[in-house]
Design a protein around this motif. Structure first.
Motif, PDB file in Angstrom:
ATOM      1  N   CYS A  25     -34.138 -59.073  47.000  1.00  0.00           N
ATOM      2  CA  CYS A  25     -33.735 -60.471  46.848  1.00  0.00           C
ATOM      3  C   CYS A  25     -32.208 -60.539  46.762  1.00  0.00           C
ATOM      4  CB  CYS A  25     -34.364 -61.088  45.603  1.00  0.00           C
ATOM      5  SG  CYS A  25     -34.048 -62.845  45.440  1.00  0.00           S
ATOM      6  N   LEU A  26     -31.633 -61.442  47.570  1.00  0.00           N
ATOM      7  CA  LEU A  26     -30.186 -61.640  47.599  1.00  0.00           C
ATOM      8  C   LEU A  26     -29.886 -63.134  47.572  1.00  0.00           C
ATOM      9  CD1 LEU A  26     -29.272 -59.156  50.484  1.00  0.00           C
ATOM     10  CD2 LEU A  26     -29.158 -58.694  48.032  1.00  0.00           C
ATOM     11  N   ASP A  27     -28.694 -63.438  47.104  1.00  0.00           N
ATOM     12  CA  ASP A  27     -28.162 -64.791  47.203  1.00  0.00           C
ATOM     13  C   ASP A  27     -27.140 -64.765  48.336  1.00  0.00           C
ATOM     14  OD1 ASP A  27     -26.787 -67.172  46.994  1.00  0.00           O
ATOM     15  OD2 ASP A  27     -26.773 -67.188  44.806  1.00  0.00           O
ATOM     16  N   LEU A  28     -27.505 -65.326  49.490  1.00  0.00           N
ATOM     17  CA  LEU A  28     -26.631 -65.342  50.651  1.00  0.00           C
ATOM     18  C   LEU A  28     -26.179 -66.769  50.916  1.00  0.00           C
ATOM     19  CD1 LEU A  28     -28.567 -62.965  53.094  1.00  0.00           C
ATOM     20  CD2 LEU A  28     -26.686 -62.384  51.568  1.00  0.00           C
ATOM     21  N   ASN A  29     -24.899 -67.010  50.718  1.00  0.00           N
ATOM     22  CA  ASN A  29     -24.352 -68.343  50.964  1.00  0.00           C
ATOM     23  C   ASN A  29     -25.086 -69.422  50.173  1.00  0.00           C
ATOM     24  OD1 ASN A  29     -22.500 -67.351  53.019  1.00  0.00           O
ATOM     25  ND2 ASN A  29     -24.322 -67.134  54.337  1.00  0.00           N
ATOM     26  N   GLY A  30     -25.454 -69.079  48.934  1.00  0.00           N
ATOM     27  CA  GLY A  30     -26.139 -70.044  48.086  1.00  0.00           C
ATOM     28  C   GLY A  30     -27.620 -70.150  48.350  1.00  0.00           C
ATOM     29  N   ARG A  82     -22.303 -55.584  51.895  1.00  0.00           N
ATOM     30  CA  ARG A  82     -20.978 -55.136  52.326  1.00  0.00           C
ATOM     31  C   ARG A  82     -20.371 -56.085  53.357  1.00  0.00           C
ATOM     32  NH1 ARG A  82     -22.241 -50.391  53.765  1.00  0.00           N
ATOM     33  NH2 ARG A  82     -21.550 -49.328  51.878  1.00  0.00           N
ATOM     34  N   GLU A  83     -21.175 -56.494  54.347  1.00  0.00           N
ATOM     35  CA  GLU A  83     -20.637 -57.287  55.449  1.00  0.00           C
ATOM     36  C   GLU A  83     -20.698 -58.786  55.181  1.00  0.00           C
ATOM     37  OE1 GLU A  83     -19.273 -55.581  57.727  1.00  0.00           O
ATOM     38  OE2 GLU A  83     -20.131 -53.613  57.298  1.00  0.00           O
ATOM     39  N   GLY A  84     -21.719 -59.231  54.433  1.00  0.00           N
ATOM     40  CA  GLY A  84     -21.909 -60.668  54.279  1.00  0.00           C
ATOM     41  C   GLY A  84     -21.470 -61.224  52.946  1.00  0.00           C
ATOM     42  N   GLY A  85     -21.118 -60.348  51.998  1.00  0.00           N
ATOM     43  CA  GLY A  85     -20.629 -60.826  50.712  1.00  0.00           C
ATOM     44  C   GLY A  85     -21.676 -61.526  49.874  1.00  0.00           C
ATOM     45  N   GLY A  86     -22.917 -61.084  49.972  1.00  0.00           N
ATOM     46  CA  GLY A  86     -23.978 -61.708  49.183  1.00  0.00           C
ATOM     47  C   GLY A  86     -23.964 -61.255  47.739  1.00  0.00           C
ATOM     48  N   ASP A 133     -26.704 -64.176  60.495  1.00  0.00           N
ATOM     49  CA  ASP A 133     -26.583 -65.325  61.401  1.00  0.00           C
ATOM     50  C   ASP A 133     -27.599 -66.412  61.067  1.00  0.00           C
ATOM     51  OD1 ASP A 133     -24.561 -63.990  62.705  1.00  0.00           O
ATOM     52  OD2 ASP A 133     -25.876 -63.177  64.274  1.00  0.00           O
ATOM     53  N   LEU A 134     -28.836 -65.992  60.736  1.00  0.00           N
ATOM     54  CA  LEU A 134     -29.910 -66.963  60.518  1.00  0.00           C
ATOM     55  C   LEU A 134     -29.766 -67.714  59.200  1.00  0.00           C
ATOM     56  CD1 LEU A 134     -32.891 -64.773  61.789  1.00  0.00           C
ATOM     57  CD2 LEU A 134     -32.044 -66.863  62.871  1.00  0.00           C
ATOM     58  N   THR A 135     -29.023 -67.155  58.260  1.00  0.00           N
ATOM     59  CA  THR A 135     -28.867 -67.825  56.960  1.00  0.00           C
ATOM     60  C   THR A 135     -27.496 -68.451  56.784  1.00  0.00           C
ATOM     61  OG1 THR A 135     -28.216 -65.715  55.953  1.00  0.00           O
ATOM     62  CG2 THR A 135     -30.547 -66.320  55.823  1.00  0.00           C
ATOM     63  N   ALA A 136     -26.662 -68.352  57.802  1.00  0.00           N
ATOM     64  CA  ALA A 136     -25.327 -68.955  57.712  1.00  0.00           C
ATOM     65  C   ALA A 136     -25.454 -70.474  57.638  1.00  0.00           C
ATOM     66  CB  ALA A 136     -24.491 -68.555  58.925  1.00  0.00           C
ATOM     67  N   PRO A 137     -24.515 -71.159  57.009  1.00  0.00           N
ATOM     68  CA  PRO A 137     -24.604 -72.619  56.885  1.00  0.00           C
ATOM     69  C   PRO A 137     -24.753 -73.317  58.224  1.00  0.00           C
ATOM     70  CG  PRO A 137     -22.906 -71.756  55.424  1.00  0.00           C
ATOM     71  CD  PRO A 137     -23.357 -70.611  56.275  1.00  0.00           C
ATOM     72  N   GLN A 138     -24.038 -72.857  59.266  1.00  0.00           N
ATOM     73  CA  GLN A 138     -24.139 -73.518  60.558  1.00  0.00           C
ATOM     74  C   GLN A 138     -25.519 -73.353  61.161  1.00  0.00           C
ATOM     75  OE1 GLN A 138     -22.047 -71.162  59.701  1.00  0.00           O
ATOM     76  NE2 GLN A 138     -21.833 -69.525  61.228  1.00  0.00           N
ATOM     77  N   ALA A 139     -26.194 -72.209  60.837  1.00  0.00           N
ATOM     78  CA  ALA A 139     -27.555 -72.016  61.334  1.00  0.00           C
ATOM     79  C   ALA A 139     -28.489 -73.017  60.695  1.00  0.00           C
ATOM     80  CB  ALA A 139     -28.029 -70.584  61.060  1.00  0.00           C
ATOM     81  N   ALA A 140     -28.296 -73.267  59.402  1.00  0.00           N
ATOM     82  CA  ALA A 140     -29.129 -74.248  58.716  1.00  0.00           C
ATOM     83  C   ALA A 140     -28.895 -75.642  59.287  1.00  0.00           C
ATOM     84  CB  ALA A 140     -28.844 -74.230  57.222  1.00  0.00           C
TER      85      ALA A 140
END
Length: 931
Positions: free
Chosen positions: A699-704, A726-730, A921-928
């Protein structure tokens, strides 16, 4: 001594112990061919232990067979019944638990004796139907059940069918039927002739059937349906009998060399012994083979028997007469779909293909033929030899022949190399043999790897080669003394002697190569789903799609202790609970040993604890030949005892308040094994009782966003987590287990991350010291999927696997690091889950997961994390807060289903461990926003 006795139309019951509003114990006896009403209770649950006899138990319209030592749990509200399908009285002990045990707490849904739901009075009542001191329950208003119960014929199906394969046996039909009738003497039985005749045998059977007291059926096969001969005829009979609801099938010849008087004795012997197969043997007790036609047939029969027992020494160890054509089988125990009989010897097929069949024998005298001619011929002998070889090799004839061809070429290569080394270079024969073996080893490996065992392999190439070379050189050590003796003592030429020793080594090399070195790639799973041995029900009772497969016992004995005071006394050696853990205020753990997996929850809390883990011992401390799991009828407790007695990895779980876990010294010395195999299973089900699910997921918190990752063990979830951080800063909550609530919220469970071999690609070498990195390369291989696969394989054998695992883990600890050692990241405690990804290896693919299958898949992935013994054996005995294992699992599914209602669940497959990139990519704000 009984407190209360009562006669019923199906048999009788006796109350033998009772404590008000706590429990009641009955002894229930069901007469042959009878069954209790289909019923349910409001105020009590029932726990059954079968003492004698055989029958069928129905729970919510699902049937399962029962026999001696079978246990059944019947929760309150579950519709149930038990039927006696055997020839002896079915006796079982019923332990009732609840608040009221009166006979008026019975809601009858269907009854063979005209007692409807409102007719609760017993047929014959003792002076007091209610035990003194019992409370009368408060009345509950229940709507009358809407039932669609089919009309049932009061006559039970015949439990024994006599299957008689015939071919041109017209003159034997009448005397055979008459003698079978006399032998069964009024018992329910059916005679089934499976006929391949070209004469008037079918007409003779039809005529005899019209006047027979027993039911006589005819299954006539046309010439195009007779492939497989007598064996396939018997299999057709098995299928007909099974479809009619028979329990037993007795196979006998139609020529009266098999005395029909023995047929009912075979069934009776099987019921008494709880056997699956009863063989009428010519070679035990008063048995005789005098009816064989001449010395040549006697010699052939005894030779075939010896050859069969040589081919199957383990499966035929309990059978003196595997060539017998006279035997009885319990149909529910046979893998009918796996049988492929050819020729005469169907019994050999049954015993060879059956898994753990319980075999017993009954003596009989093989009589002279009444009329007709023997069907044995040289053609049948050839068919027998081919069939025996096919059964032994299990369909691998082509593989054996290719392996033999490669081996033959290797003998030529080895012989040429030996001649060149001895003649050309002047080396000694033994030194030359050693060097020639290395040449032929390389040759054989290349051909074996490419031609014999082609395709993807479970092990990497270098492991296969080293293993192959090791086997060849170990065999060489055995060959050298033989080679020296052949050359020095017998004067055999060294090249010929070398070839002889190579041929002798062929079988050893094939077995090792086939079983270990060149096994195909496979997925690691928890264990095969338990296959319920279910006798075929009558057509109106059989659930749609019901599976009749069966499996027998594994390497661990599972028993129920019904004795008063059967629970062993735990003798605690170290009572000081030094280590304290508080998991989000949901439950607390006190332990005598540090549990690194719970280090994030360490607290100063000093008790009381929900789970207490202490060092100690219990039981009689004897060394065992098999591991044992014991469930105790008089207390909510379960114990696991291995071969090494008190010095091994035994543990006792007393499921009261608090839950007390007493563990042996090896588990104390290896806390990782203790946590993984015992503690985490308890945490899982205690959390369920508190409306939480311990889900096998990261479980991670990715971009909220709260994102769950689920996968089978060793897919690549840990590496994906590290790359996402490391790459996404979760923000990190968990890598292996996550606590889920019904509202979709997730709580962190930050165990140390286990770095398996394929996870190394996600770990930066600079994040660890050079010594840690060197150790990690060894540790990650041992604790990888392959390493655990070996452990699981060993666990399926009769070995002290927990103790073995504890020693290995102590010597080479698993490579575990807290996430902050591996990547610079922030923590999170709680998050609301919005996305879930089930990651898999394969071609690039992304698809939504249907809600109706999502929970099943998540539970399967969670169960996959508990694949190592002994969880599979002791888990079904767990009880938490009055809820049994099945109730807890049902509650777990319900909580998880509610939690997933608002979650977007997708399946993501990649061939290259790049899940992290796609998830980012799928959880990025623009994807939402795009969605």
């Amino acid at each position: 001594m009984s407190i209360l006795q009562d006669e019923r139309p199906w048999g009788r019951y006796e109350v033998i112990d009772v404590e008000e509003a706590v429990f009641q114990v009955k002894r229930i006896s069901v007469l042959p061919g009878q069954r209790l009403s289909y019923q349910r209770h409001c105020f009590r649950a029932e726990h059954w232990f079968v003492v004698a006899g055989h029958g069928v138990v129905t729970l919510d319209d699902v049937d399962r067979p029962v026999g001696p030592e079978t246990t059944i749990n019947v929760p309150a509200g579950v519709a149930h019944r038990v039927a006696n399908t055997g020839f002896e009285v079915l006796v079982f002990i019923e332990v009732q638990t609840g608040t009221y045990f009166g006979e008026d707490d019975i809601e009858r849904l269907q009854d063979d004796y005209g007692r409807d739901a409102s007719s609760m009075a017993p047929v014959v009542r003792a002076p007091a139907a209610r035990i003194p001191g019992q409370r009368t329950p408060e009345p509950i208003e229940l709507d009358p059940p809407e039932l669609d119960v089919p009309e049932v014929d009061g006559a039970a199906p015949a439990t024994a069918w006599v299957v008689v394969p015939t071919r041109n046996e017209a003159d034997n039909v009448q005397p055979l039927v008459e003698r079978v009738e006399a032998a069964f003497d009024g018992q329910a039985a059916v005679i089934l002739f499976v006929d391949d005749s070209d004469d008037d045998t079918p007409e003779r059977i039809t005529a005899v059937a019209a006047s027979s007291a027993l039911a006589v059926e005819l299954l006539h096969r046309s010439p195009g349906e007779r492939d497989g001969g007598l064996g396939s005829a018997v299999l057709s009979g098995f299928r007909r009998a099974a479809g009619a609801g028979a329990t037993w099938a007795v196979v006998m010849d139609g020529d009266l060399q098999h005395p029909p008087e023995v047929a009912p004795r075979l069934v009776e012997r099987g019921e008494r012994a709880g056997a699956d197969v009863v063989v009428a043997s010519r070679y035990v007790g008063s048995g005789s083979a005098a009816g064989l036609d001449g010395a040549s047939r006697t010699l052939v029969s005894s030779g075939a028997t010896r050859l069969s027992k040589l081919a199957f020494p383990r499966k035929l160890r309990s059978c003196t007469d595997p060539m017998s054509g006279f035997f009885a089988v319990r149909l529910a125990s046979l893998p009918l779909e796996q049988l492929r009989p050819q020729g005469f010897k169907i019994l050999l097929e049954v015993l060879a293909r059956g898994d753990g069949l319980h075999v017993t024998e009954e003596p009989f005298a093989f009589a002279e033929r009444h009329s007709g001619e023997s069907k044995a011929s040289w053609r049948e002998g050839v068919m027998f030899g081919r069939r025996l070889l096919g059964l032994r090799l299990g369909g691998r004839m082509g593989t054996v022949l290719k392996f033999g061809a490669v081996g033959a070429s290797g003998i030529v290569v080895n012989s040429v190399a030996l001649w060149l080394l001895v003649t050309g270079l002047g080396l000694s024969v033994l030194v030359g043999a050693v060097l020639a073996t290395q040449v032929s080893t390389a040759w054989n490996f290349l051909l074996t790897d490419r031609l014999v065992f082609s395709g993807h392999k479970h092990r990497p190439g270098w492991q296969r080669f080293l293993g192959f070379a090791a086997v060849n050189n170990i065999v060489l050590l055995l060959r050298l003394p033989l080679l020296s003796w052949l050359v020095a003592a017998l004067g055999v030429h060294y090249v010929a002697a070398n070839a002889i020793t190579l041929v002798a080594a062929f079988a050893v090399r094939f077995v090792v190569s086939d079983l270990f070195l060149f096994t195909s790639r496979r997925e690691m799973t928890i264990t095969s789903p338990p296959r319920i041995a279910t006798p075929p029900a009558a057509p109106h009772e059989r659930p749609a799609g019901h599976d009749h497969r069966t499996t027998r016992s594994g390497p661990t004995d599972v028993v129920v202790d019904l004795r008063d005071g059967g629970l062993p006394v735990a003798r605690v050696r170290d009572a000081q609970l030094t280590w304290h853990y508080d998991i989000h205020g949901l439950l607390t753990v006190g332990s005598v040993v540090q549990l690194r997996e719970l280090e994030a929850f360490r607290t100063q809390h000093s008790g009381p604890f929900d789970i207490e883990i202490r060092r100690g011992h219990f039981g009689n401390h004897r060394v065992r030949t098999r591991a044992r799991v014991t469930q105790y009828a008089t207390a909510a407790a379960v114990s696991y005892e291995e071969h090494l007695g008190r010095y091994g990895s035994d543990f006792l779980v007393e499921m009261g308040v608090p839950i007390k876990v007493t563990v042996g010294p090896l588990l104390v010395a290896s806390p990782h094994v203790l946590y993984t195999n015992v503690v985490e299973a308890l945490l899982r089900f205690v959390l369920v009782s508190r409306d939480r699910v311990l889900l096998h997921s990261a479980c991670l918190d990715l971009n909220g966003k709260g994102v769950l990752l689920s996968a089978r063990t060793d897919t690549g979830k840990t590496g994906t987590v590290l790359r996402l951080l490391r790459e996404g800063g979760g923000r990190f909550l968990s890598d292996d287990m996550t606590i889920i609530a019904a509202d979709g919220s997730a709580l962190c469970f930050p165990k140390p991350l286990t770095i398996s071999q394929h996870t190394l690609r996600a770990v930066d070498a600079g994040e660890l010291t050079s010594s840690e990195w060197r150790r990690l390369r060894v540790q990650s291989r041992l604790h990888s999927k392959e390493g655990r696969g070996v452990g699981t394989w060993l666990g399926d054998r009769n070995l002290p696997i927990m103790s073995f695992n504890a020693v290995v883990q102590r010597l080479i600890p698993p490579p575990k690091y807290m996430v902050q050692r591996l990547v610079d990241c922030l923590d999170a405690t709680e998050v609301s889950v919005s996305d879930l990804f089930v990651i898999e290896r394969g071609e690039h693919h992304l698809e939504p997961i249907a809600p109706e299958t999502l929970v099943d898949e998540l539970i399967e992935n969670t169960d996959d994390a508990y694949g190592f013994p002994p969880f599979r054996y002791f888990a079904p005995a767990l009880e938490v807060a009055g809820q049994g294992y099945e109730e807890l699992r049902a509650r777990e599914r319900l909580i998880l289903g509610k939690a997933m209602e608002g979650v977007q669940a997708r399946r993501l497959a990649t061939p290259d461990f790049s899940w992290w990139s796609h998830i980012t990519d799928l959880t990025a704000p623009q994807a939402a926003d795009a969605e």
